[in-house]
Design a protein around this motif. Structure first.
Motif, mmCIF file in Angstrom:
data_model
loop_
_atom_site.group_PDB
_atom_site.id
_atom_site.type_symbol
_atom_site.label_atom_id
_atom_site.label_comp_id
_atom_site.label_asym_id
_atom_site.label_seq_id
_atom_site.Cartn_x
_atom_site.Cartn_y
_atom_site.Cartn_z
ATOM 1 N N ASN A 2 1.026 -1.115 -0.023
ATOM 2 C CA ASN A 2 -0.094 0.082 0.131
ATOM 3 C C ASN A 2 0.909 1.379 -0.015
ATOM 4 O OD1 ASN A 2 -2.508 1.732 -0.051
ATOM 5 N ND2 ASN A 2 -2.625 1.379 2.323
ATOM 6 N N LYS A 3 2.143 1.207 0.844
ATOM 7 C CA LYS A 3 2.909 2.459 0.890
ATOM 8 C C LYS A 3 3.739 2.957 -0.507
ATOM 9 C CE LYS A 3 5.408 4.917 3.949
ATOM 10 N NZ LYS A 3 5.195 4.761 5.330
ATOM 11 N N LEU A 4 3.647 1.673 -1.444
ATOM 12 C CA LEU A 4 4.471 1.633 -2.505
ATOM 13 C C LEU A 4 3.384 2.249 -3.449
ATOM 14 C CD1 LEU A 4 6.765 1.191 -4.531
ATOM 15 C CD2 LEU A 4 5.585 -1.181 -4.927
ATOM 16 N N ILE A 5 2.000 1.759 -3.377
ATOM 17 C CA ILE A 5 1.206 2.601 -4.316
ATOM 18 C C ILE A 5 1.017 4.195 -3.967
ATOM 19 C CG2 ILE A 5 -1.152 2.292 -4.996
ATOM 20 C CD1 ILE A 5 -1.029 -0.592 -4.477
ATOM 21 N N HIS A 6 1.072 4.464 -2.535
ATOM 22 C CA HIS A 6 0.843 5.829 -2.415
ATOM 23 C C HIS A 6 2.118 6.632 -2.954
ATOM 24 C CE1 HIS A 6 -2.295 4.973 0.631
ATOM 25 N NE2 HIS A 6 -2.587 6.113 0.410
ATOM 26 N N ILE A 7 3.148 5.983 -2.886
ATOM 27 C CA ILE A 7 4.627 6.587 -3.475
ATOM 28 C C ILE A 7 4.536 7.079 -4.759
ATOM 29 C CG2 ILE A 7 7.010 6.600 -3.590
ATOM 30 C CD1 ILE A 7 7.067 5.265 -0.840
ATOM 31 N N ILE A 8 3.893 5.845 -5.664
ATOM 32 C CA ILE A 8 3.789 6.141 -7.054
ATOM 33 C C ILE A 8 2.874 7.213 -7.349
ATOM 34 C CG2 ILE A 8 3.087 4.902 -9.028
ATOM 35 C CD1 ILE A 8 4.595 2.264 -7.896
ATOM 36 N N LEU A 9 1.545 7.120 -6.654
ATOM 37 C CA LEU A 9 0.663 8.229 -6.918
ATOM 38 C C LEU A 9 1.016 9.452 -6.529
ATOM 39 C CD1 LEU A 9 -2.177 7.937 -7.751
ATOM 40 C CD2 LEU A 9 -3.042 7.900 -5.451
ATOM 41 N N ALA A 10 1.942 9.622 -5.543
ATOM 42 C CA ALA A 10 2.417 10.713 -5.176
ATOM 43 C C ALA A 10 3.531 11.642 -6.183
ATOM 44 C CB ALA A 10 3.106 10.636 -3.622
ATOM 45 N N ILE A 11 3.934 10.596 -6.983
ATOM 46 C CA ILE A 11 4.808 11.244 -7.797
ATOM 47 C C ILE A 11 3.981 11.454 -9.079
ATOM 48 C CG2 ILE A 11 6.784 10.534 -9.471
ATOM 49 C CD1 ILE A 11 7.913 8.692 -7.415
ATOM 50 N N VAL A 18 -2.299 12.707 -1.546
ATOM 51 C CA VAL A 18 -2.469 13.442 -0.306
ATOM 52 C C VAL A 18 -3.671 13.447 0.255
ATOM 53 C CG1 VAL A 18 -2.519 15.794 0.726
ATOM 54 C CG2 VAL A 18 -0.650 15.136 -0.794
ATOM 55 N N PHE A 19 -4.917 13.437 -0.501
ATOM 56 C CA PHE A 19 -6.085 13.204 -0.184
ATOM 57 C C PHE A 19 -6.322 11.657 0.319
ATOM 58 C CE2 PHE A 19 -10.361 11.404 -1.431
ATOM 59 C CZ PHE A 19 -11.106 12.346 -0.673
ATOM 60 N N LEU A 20 -5.902 10.842 -0.164
ATOM 61 C CA LEU A 20 -6.052 9.442 0.101
ATOM 62 C C LEU A 20 -5.402 9.247 1.585
ATOM 63 C CD1 LEU A 20 -5.638 7.346 -3.058
ATOM 64 C CD2 LEU A 20 -7.722 7.673 -1.957
ATOM 65 N N LYS A 21 -4.198 10.225 1.936
ATOM 66 C CA LYS A 21 -3.541 9.917 3.094
ATOM 67 C C LYS A 21 -4.175 10.583 4.156
ATOM 68 C CE LYS A 21 0.006 8.933 5.697
ATOM 69 N NZ LYS A 21 0.346 7.858 6.021
ATOM 70 N N LEU A 47 5.246 13.403 -1.152
ATOM 71 C CA LEU A 47 6.134 12.189 -0.743
ATOM 72 C C LEU A 47 6.698 12.520 0.764
ATOM 73 C CD1 LEU A 47 8.656 11.858 -3.563
ATOM 74 C CD2 LEU A 47 6.909 10.201 -2.647
ATOM 75 N N TRP A 48 6.672 13.726 1.135
ATOM 76 C CA TRP A 48 6.930 13.901 2.561
ATOM 77 C C TRP A 48 5.756 13.416 3.700
ATOM 78 C CZ3 TRP A 48 4.688 17.737 6.125
ATOM 79 C CH2 TRP A 48 5.166 17.726 7.098
ATOM 80 N N LEU A 49 4.751 13.841 3.177
ATOM 81 C CA LEU A 49 3.460 13.506 3.864
ATOM 82 C C LEU A 49 3.418 11.975 3.900
ATOM 83 C CD1 LEU A 49 0.562 16.080 2.825
ATOM 84 C CD2 LEU A 49 1.496 15.699 5.296
ATOM 85 N N ILE A 50 3.424 11.170 3.074
ATOM 86 C CA ILE A 50 3.333 9.796 2.899
ATOM 87 C C ILE A 50 4.387 9.108 3.705
ATOM 88 C CG2 ILE A 50 3.248 7.767 1.226
ATOM 89 C CD1 ILE A 50 1.697 9.417 -0.681
ATOM 90 N N THR A 51 5.650 9.630 3.720
ATOM 91 C CA THR A 51 6.730 8.744 4.350
ATOM 92 C C THR A 51 7.151 9.262 5.628
ATOM 93 O OG1 THR A 51 8.353 10.240 3.223
ATOM 94 C CG2 THR A 51 7.675 8.172 2.145
#
Length: 53
Positions: A2-11, A18-21, A47-51
């Motif tokens: 899930n975190k990998l998908i969020h990182i790809i989506l953040a890029i 950010v909305f999903l997070k 990326l900062w918010l997700i990680t």
């Protein structure tokens, strides 16, 4: 995974990541403004918010 998908989506689409997070709020507004000014700061903010966990 899930975190990998969020990182790809953040890029690719930072405001959506950010909305999903964090949902609708100040983080989303900040990210949209950063993306409108210039795309790279929006990506870095997402990326900062997700990680940061």
């Amino acid at each position: 995974m899930n975190k990998l998908i969020h990182i790809i989506l953040a890029i690719l689409l930072p405001p959506i990541a950010v909305f999903l997070k964090s949902g609708v709020g100040k983080d989303l507004i900040i990210n949209i403004i950063l993306c409108l000014i210039f795309f790279v700061p929006g990506v870095l903010h997402a990326l900062w918010l997700i990680t940061k966990d």
